[in-house]
Design a protein around this motif. Sequence first.
Motif, short mmCIF file in Angstrom:
data_model
loop_
_atom_site.label_atom_id
_atom_site.label_comp_id
_atom_site.label_asym_id
_atom_site.label_seq_id
_atom_site.Cartn_x
_atom_site.Cartn_y
_atom_site.Cartn_z
N VAL A 58 3.56 11.42 7.29
CA VAL A 58 4.67 11.58 8.26
C VAL A 58 4.62 10.51 9.12
N MET A 69 0.80 -1.07 -0.12
CA MET A 69 -0.05 -0.07 0.06
C MET A 69 0.90 1.19 -0.10
N PRO A 70 0.59 2.20 -1.14
CA PRO A 70 1.52 3.11 -1.04
C PRO A 70 1.26 4.36 0.29
N LYS A 71 2.24 5.00 0.71
CA LYS A 71 2.36 5.80 1.45
C LYS A 71 1.62 7.06 0.94
N PRO A 72 0.71 7.73 1.68
CA PRO A 72 0.05 8.77 1.01
C PRO A 72 1.22 10.04 0.76
N PHE A 73 0.79 11.01 -0.17
CA PHE A 73 1.67 12.23 -0.29
C PHE A 73 1.56 12.86 1.13
N GLY A 74 2.80 13.24 1.33
CA GLY A 74 2.95 14.15 2.67
C GLY A 74 2.88 13.21 3.94
#
Lengths: 330, 450
Positions: free
Chosen positions: A328, A321-326
């Motif tokens: 932290v 699952m990709p890390k969402p943009f931004g």
Amino acid sequence: MNKVENNFKLRVSSTPHIRSKCSVDDIMLDVIIALMPAAFAGVILFGQRALAVLLVSVAACVGFELVYQVLAHKKLTINDFSAVVTGMLLGLTMPSGVPVYVIVVAAFIAIIVTKQLFGGIGQNFMNPALVGRAFALASFPAVMTSFAYQKIDFFQKTADVMTGATPLSDEYIMKTPTIKEHFIGMYENGTAIPGCIGETCVLALLLGFAYLLIRRVISARIPLAYIGSVMLMTWAFGSNASAAAQSPILAVMSGGVLLGAIFMATDYVTSPTTSVGQIIFGIGCGVITCVIRFWGGYPEGVTYAILLMNVLTPLIDRWTMPKPFGYVKK
Amino acid sequence: MLKKLSFKGGIHPKDNKNQTSAKTIETLTPPTELIFPLAQHIGAPCTPCVQKGDYVKVGQKIADCEAFVSAPIHSSVSGTVKDFKMYPVSNGSMVESIVIENDFQDTVDESVKPIDYKTVNPDDIPKLVREAGIVGMGGAAFPTHVKLMPPADKKIDTIIVNCSECEPYLTSDYRVMMEAPEEIVTGIMVVLYRFGIENGHIAIEDNKPLAVEKMKEACKNTPITVDVLKTKYPQGGEKQLIYAVTKRKVPLGGLPADAGAIVINTDTCAAIGRKFMYGMPLTRRIVTVVGTPFSKEVNYKVRIGTPIDYIIEQNGGFVAEPKKMIIGGPMMGVAQFRLDMPIIKATSAILAFTEKEAHIPEESACIRCGKCVEQCPMGLMPLYLYDFAKRGDMDACEKYNVDACIECGCCSFGCPAKRNMVQAIRVAKQNVLTEKRKRAQQERNEQGGK
């Protein structure tokens, strides 16, 4: 003031108000077009009988889908062409001399058991054509592994035709084809390289690959990861294999690797949606294919490799699952 | 050649800007009656500071509010306050509004005087911006002075004017760039002055080369850089734009100020410019009128408060039956069910679709093609979010970061199965955010009790 007549019936809906033109049937049509060179080459190399196999396979797949949806009172979806794609893929992975009843049984397994019983398009967890083929291979091993060396006419008895194993098998009796011969699927003396209808002509498969890439139907991630890992595995462990499977390049060109990597492993429904996941999926397919080739009981392992990875697809999607943009770290 | 700035994901819809982009802005004669809704912005609604029968002038404040997140409203014509009435606004709600009868004298209020921003204390700039009633004119209508007053611990070092105008059909920002570049430049200079910095950017998509040239010309002898962006939707999304220009990512749940940047819409920036150049508060805006049903497609300079049906009538009505009327662009605009609401500060366009263009395709099963994952500018997996949302599984939605969704609609746009993804995800996002807020409140209460 309100001179503009406000008696229009305005349609209100949530955004977005525009949609792209691309639809499911466009995609399926593109896949069909991409399969045409391989189908055409198969008919040239193996004769009219190959055409018959393809036609029976497509007709059986579309027929089963139609019958099921009518009987089950489901919405008809044969106009999305997905059954045609399954039929073509199934036919292309069969030997040209396969009896009609084997094709029909395989189509039944593909469309009814694998696709429709799980909920129709998009719901199957394994590639329908490959399940159909795997079922036929396990049930009718003799006819599914005897490949013609020559063209067969429409009504010719297959018993009259010389058949044998593919170059990947230890029992292969002819000389190992060269890269050039693999490219067109034919020995220099005009004899067809034995194999499934759609897998022997590398040129045709690459044409289809190029078309799919240009039309952006698929990305190159799965095919390249698949092919790359087969080459790497063959380079590392190829000494266990038959002559044709020892050279990394020939190992990719012979057998079903290209057909599988370009058209089967890239099946949307049964492959991961993330880019990292697609690479893992391709590598997994390549590794399992080679494990079966070198240490397994079959000379070829593409079918089972892709099916095994199909089952892992939901897990791969979850792991990657990709890390969402931004994002932290908390 | 300059490297074109961009972000990951996004879509390429047909831009449909040629209908209006080359046409000069036309000034629309105001109607006899104008309507000023008291809530034209995000935040607290205003209360009227005029009474029925009062005479008001152009640029005179007619409503204001004590709250920090709020902006006053000014009359765009001179005339008499006729009534206070409930009126519909384009988001579908009914809002109390001031009705003003135009006397067509255009008597300007005494308060309207140019201000040399260099003589003002930088810390007083936000107050002046607030006094001008300036809010984000791209659609969200967030009061601009709030952006100019970030928390003390956030250091702002970059100001970006969002001239990307990535929504198809819209050309109002483009026309402002072509016809009043000096207003935009003054606007950004004021904001730079407020923060005492020089790092100003004007970001324009590469499908507007003339605007790039125009702005470069206007920015000569200033520290402002004109950046060329790749034409891609949602290039004008705040987080996408900041990333494209500065390569910094706004942290999830954070504000642009967390990335040291402030993004201002084109027309908003021009409004700041006008406040200082001419002293005029926000009383007009440029509205793109576009769509095949209109007899004429053009950009109008419209007084705020002008009813939309009046504009359509002045524009010559319809030549084909409109089936869908949208306020804003086709990707994020709001479909309307009536046309008698007024133009407010954030109304950027009136877009009309015919039956064929308004067709909503039938949804079919997901084939897991992965287009939505590839195109999501926030790096989400819309196909799963949509399934979870439909199933009502809010825990799974939260785990898959539904709250990061910016509702740009790329997933629904690109889906070959025509699935209404963002529509369902939007609802799930609201639910998850409400739930999160509730939990945070509970935690605070528990800690307070101890």
